[in-house]
Design a protein around this motif. Structure first.
Motif, PDB file in Angstrom:
ATOM      1  N   PHE A  58      40.778  30.446  43.523  1.00  0.00           N
ATOM      2  CA  PHE A  58      39.681  31.339  42.979  1.00  0.00           C
ATOM      3  C   PHE A  58      39.359  32.380  43.557  1.00  0.00           C
ATOM      4  CE2 PHE A  58      35.609  32.799  41.471  1.00  0.00           C
ATOM      5  CZ  PHE A  58      35.924  32.920  40.255  1.00  0.00           C
ATOM      6  N   ILE A  59      39.239  32.203  45.154  1.00  0.00           N
ATOM      7  CA  ILE A  59      38.418  33.238  45.699  1.00  0.00           C
ATOM      8  C   ILE A  59      39.537  34.263  46.005  1.00  0.00           C
ATOM      9  CG2 ILE A  59      37.463  33.552  48.029  1.00  0.00           C
ATOM     10  CD1 ILE A  59      35.737  31.290  47.387  1.00  0.00           C
ATOM     11  N   ALA A  65      42.446  40.744  43.142  1.00  0.00           N
ATOM     12  CA  ALA A  65      42.374  41.382  41.879  1.00  0.00           C
ATOM     13  C   ALA A  65      41.294  42.643  42.458  1.00  0.00           C
ATOM     14  CB  ALA A  65      41.756  40.647  40.834  1.00  0.00           C
ATOM     15  N   LEU A  66      40.291  42.367  43.116  1.00  0.00           N
ATOM     16  CA  LEU A  66      39.468  43.573  43.415  1.00  0.00           C
ATOM     17  C   LEU A  66      40.347  44.515  44.358  1.00  0.00           C
ATOM     18  CD1 LEU A  66      36.142  41.959  44.995  1.00  0.00           C
ATOM     19  CD2 LEU A  66      36.493  43.424  42.840  1.00  0.00           C
ATOM     20  N   ILE A  67      41.198  43.943  45.429  1.00  0.00           N
ATOM     21  CA  ILE A  67      41.874  45.133  46.079  1.00  0.00           C
ATOM     22  C   ILE A  67      42.801  45.701  45.191  1.00  0.00           C
ATOM     23  CG2 ILE A  67      43.885  45.112  47.806  1.00  0.00           C
ATOM     24  CD1 ILE A  67      42.369  42.637  49.170  1.00  0.00           C
ATOM     25  N   ILE A  79      46.904  48.673  37.278  1.00  0.00           N
ATOM     26  CA  ILE A  79      46.550  47.620  38.249  1.00  0.00           C
ATOM     27  C   ILE A  79      47.381  46.567  38.249  1.00  0.00           C
ATOM     28  CG2 ILE A  79      45.139  46.184  36.302  1.00  0.00           C
ATOM     29  CD1 ILE A  79      43.174  45.559  38.461  1.00  0.00           C
ATOM     30  N   THR A  80      48.251  46.288  37.103  1.00  0.00           N
ATOM     31  CA  THR A  80      49.243  45.058  37.387  1.00  0.00           C
ATOM     32  C   THR A  80      50.233  45.430  38.420  1.00  0.00           C
ATOM     33  OG1 THR A  80      50.543  46.348  35.357  1.00  0.00           O
ATOM     34  CG2 THR A  80      48.961  44.492  34.871  1.00  0.00           C
ATOM     35  N   VAL A  81      50.598  46.730  38.696  1.00  0.00           N
ATOM     36  CA  VAL A  81      51.397  46.853  39.772  1.00  0.00           C
ATOM     37  C   VAL A  81      50.981  46.425  41.078  1.00  0.00           C
ATOM     38  CG1 VAL A  81      52.109  48.978  41.294  1.00  0.00           C
ATOM     39  CG2 VAL A  81      52.136  49.309  38.919  1.00  0.00           C
ATOM     40  N   PHE A  82      49.584  46.225  41.279  1.00  0.00           N
ATOM     41  CA  PHE A  82      49.114  45.624  42.341  1.00  0.00           C
ATOM     42  C   PHE A  82      48.802  43.914  42.478  1.00  0.00           C
ATOM     43  CE2 PHE A  82      48.218  50.105  42.334  1.00  0.00           C
ATOM     44  CZ  PHE A  82      48.771  50.468  43.642  1.00  0.00           C
ATOM     45  N   GLY A 127      40.841  32.796  35.686  1.00  0.00           N
ATOM     46  CA  GLY A 127      39.401  32.956  35.670  1.00  0.00           C
ATOM     47  C   GLY A 127      38.910  34.272  36.325  1.00  0.00           C
ATOM     48  N   ALA A 128      39.483  34.057  37.575  1.00  0.00           N
ATOM     49  CA  ALA A 128      39.275  35.238  38.581  1.00  0.00           C
ATOM     50  C   ALA A 128      39.591  36.592  38.310  1.00  0.00           C
ATOM     51  CB  ALA A 128      39.841  34.936  40.110  1.00  0.00           C
ATOM     52  N   LEU A 129      40.793  36.533  37.789  1.00  0.00           N
ATOM     53  CA  LEU A 129      41.489  38.035  37.262  1.00  0.00           C
ATOM     54  C   LEU A 129      40.853  38.480  36.085  1.00  0.00           C
ATOM     55  CD1 LEU A 129      45.347  37.251  37.370  1.00  0.00           C
ATOM     56  CD2 LEU A 129      43.815  38.713  38.926  1.00  0.00           C
TER      57      LEU A 129
END
Length: 148
Positions: A58-59, A65-67, A79-82, A127-129
């Motif tokens: 999760f973390i 996702a943040l990066i 964002i999906t590219v990364f 959940g994280a995403l």
């Protein structure tokens, strides 16, 4: 310490490999690799310290996702590219494989154990995403257009 550096390098190369497989633009390959490598490093460290694979996943997914969100904004790319190449190393392929193997061997107790763990890992990734992408949707919210 050497193990974490090796993990970072291997995850970086693996993530770039998946990014190439998913036809990521060449200008985003190194950044996608960085996101996946940082995520894997976090996953390895947290899993070692807490011995909780679901929390570690999760973390790590949250930070990937943040990066990815930061890179998507700065590079003006989706964002999906990364995040998609960065998440792939965290996908519980081994758990799904051992679930199927245990079912074929008629060892249903182990199948339930492996299957539930793989399901929890998948839910933690999703959940994280979802949390990061939801936070981003609030940032992009614009004022409604007023009709005169």
């Amino acid at each position: 310490m050497v193990t974490y550096i090796q993990n970072f390098i291997f995850a970086y190369v693996a993530t770039i490999g998946f990014a190439i497989l998913f036809n990521t633009p060449k200008s985003a390959l190194l950044k996608a690799g960085f996101g996946g490598a940082v995520g894997w490093l976090l996953y390895s460290f947290i899993n070692f310290k807490s011995d909780n694979i679901v929390l570690a996943t999760f973390i790590a997914s949250f930070f990937i996702a943040l990066i990815g969100e930061i890179f998507a904004i700065t590079n003006k790319k989706p964002i999906t590219v990364f995040i998609i190449p960065g998440i792939v190393p965290l996908v519980p392929g081994f758990g799904i494989y051992f679930t199927m193997l245990s079912i074929l061997e008629k060892n249903y107790t182990k199948a339930a154990q492996y299957g539930s763990e793989a399901l929890l890992i998948s839910i933690s990734i999703a959940g994280a995403l979802t949390i990061v992408l939801t936070l981003n949707s609030y940032r992009k919210k614009k004022q409604p257009i007023k009709i005169k």
